[in-house]
Design a protein around this motif. Sequence first.
Motif, PDB file in Angstrom:
ATOM      1  N   VAL A 389       0.826  -1.206   0.000  1.00  0.00           N
ATOM      2  CA  VAL A 389       0.000   0.000   0.000  1.00  0.00           C
ATOM      3  C   VAL A 389       0.859   1.255   0.000  1.00  0.00           C
ATOM      4  N   TRP A 390       0.607   2.101  -1.013  1.00  0.00           N
ATOM      5  CA  TRP A 390       1.157   3.441  -1.061  1.00  0.00           C
ATOM      6  C   TRP A 390      -0.001   4.398  -0.791  1.00  0.00           C
ATOM      7  N   VAL A 391       0.285   5.572  -0.283  1.00  0.00           N
ATOM      8  CA  VAL A 391      -0.774   6.534   0.019  1.00  0.00           C
ATOM      9  C   VAL A 391      -0.377   7.899  -0.527  1.00  0.00           C
ATOM     10  N   MET A 392      -1.367   8.627  -1.054  1.00  0.00           N
ATOM     11  CA  MET A 392      -1.075   9.962  -1.596  1.00  0.00           C
ATOM     12  C   MET A 392      -2.217  10.921  -1.290  1.00  0.00           C
ATOM     13  N   ALA A 393      -1.876  12.196  -1.213  1.00  0.00           N
ATOM     14  CA  ALA A 393      -2.853  13.244  -0.929  1.00  0.00           C
ATOM     15  C   ALA A 393      -3.166  14.026  -2.204  1.00  0.00           C
TER      16      ALA A 393
END
Length: 564
Positions: A389-393
């Motif tokens: 899992v990668w997360v971005m705003a």
Amino acid sequence: MIVCGTGSRRNAVAVISGVGVSSGRAVGPVVRMPDPVAEPAAEARLADGADVAAESARIAAAAEQVRADLEHRATTAHGEGSAVLEATALMAADPTLVTAAQKKVDDGTAPARAVWEAAAEVQAMLESLGGYMAERARDVADVRDRIVAVLDGRPAPGVPDRDEPFVLVAHDLAPADTATLDPSTCLALVTEGGGPTSHTAILARALGLPAVVAAPGVLDLADGAVVLVDGALGTIEPNPSADTVAQVQALANREWTFDGTGRTADGHRVQLLANVGDPKGAAAAAEAGAEGVGLFRTEFCFLDRAEEPTVDEQVEQYRAVLEPFAGKKVVVRTLDAGADKPLPFLTDATEANPALGVRGYRTAVRHSEVLDHQLEAIARAATTSGTEVWVMAPMVSTAGEAADFVERAHAHGLATAGVMVEVPALALTADALMSAVAFASLGTNDLTQYTMAADRLLGDLAALNDAWQPAALRLVHLTAEAGVQAGRPVGVCGEAAADPALAVVLAGLGVTSLSMTARAIAEVATTLLSVTRDECVRLAELALSAPDARAARAAVHAQLPPLT
């Protein structure tokens, strides 16, 4: 059978140009949408001695009939059409329109006219709110027309029912119209109005139908006229030659395949990922063989709620999306609220210009707890899903904001954190950005609208709001180059990635991954395999040097044999 004219006749009819929003080519006879429901006479009043209560009840009964019909049609709709029909059915069930119309009947207005006037008031209110709410005004008009048709004893408006394949031509299409399209008979969509983010565009891409919007002059085409629709070039050619028809039909019968590894002919890797917005979409993307998810839109568990979902609720929803991609990468975008996705517990619906307002990551300034709860839920779901899992705003404007988000993500145990590049300012300072993030993902829809100062919800500006615009492509190139220098991956998760020719250009600009609707992956993969990395770079340079989007598209297509 499709009958074509002679070459001289073909040359005598001008090609109609619009904005291509879903690639592919199709040939077929035109079927025009029927005329819309006519506005009831302004002076329409109840007859003397009419039973006011009974006339008022007719409106409620008609609305209920429309709701039931839409819900039934939702059970047989294709792809994302089911959700669109269900949303329209909810609007038919909303008492706001019915109650307002019934009050007008109490004052002596005839039922059909009362519904029309009440709908106009609801539409004006939604349009004043802008963004997503303004788009729902079209849904109100659709529900209005259906209720009026029931009251007048006429068939419901909608797509003609034909057994033979056809090209659907309309001024614009309501969500419920596009949602009921059968891709086995509807070959392509063409509208005079609309834009790249309209329901027509979104559902055409989901169904894999070639589509052109904002095409002035298409309503002059006669019913039955044979046309060639090119959804990549954005053109409609009346009466194409027999050779052209044969070529298009041969290409339409071609089997697009994807072996699970995106790459160019000489082995240069370009990861091919899917955009998903709910568990159903995740399952379809996994079935299509996507290498992972490049954009997981988390709004689906926030929309249509009066308050924030609990962390436990979010964990359950996120896990359902992550699990089909065990062992693969999933890029999760935190809540992109605001503008066209207002939330009552988080955003201000009275903003004068919501597209430039408090949206995306900017909502965390006043409501930091909502972001923290979401990051906690994403981290918990990631732990048990077996995914990377990668997360971005979204909607980040400065390298400082990016660094703040990365720090917050790390605090919740999310090691790989990045941001969306949608604001030109962030692309222009991409070198500073890359030192703060693990990766970046370009949202070409917003990046283009901000670059061109063209609201992406306005059909009149559709030609400007085109991801082929050289100015927008220069910002993509600037960001990708900064990523190469810093050793950071830079992807594209906007609709641009689903256009096979533009995918080649993006690869040439230095983009390392492309995320798109699952239906587009196989064709994009096949197109990339037809060119080398050097050819991608050469075609990208052609697009960058073009004077506008139309010229850029034409120049690249002219040198991509599989697409000509």
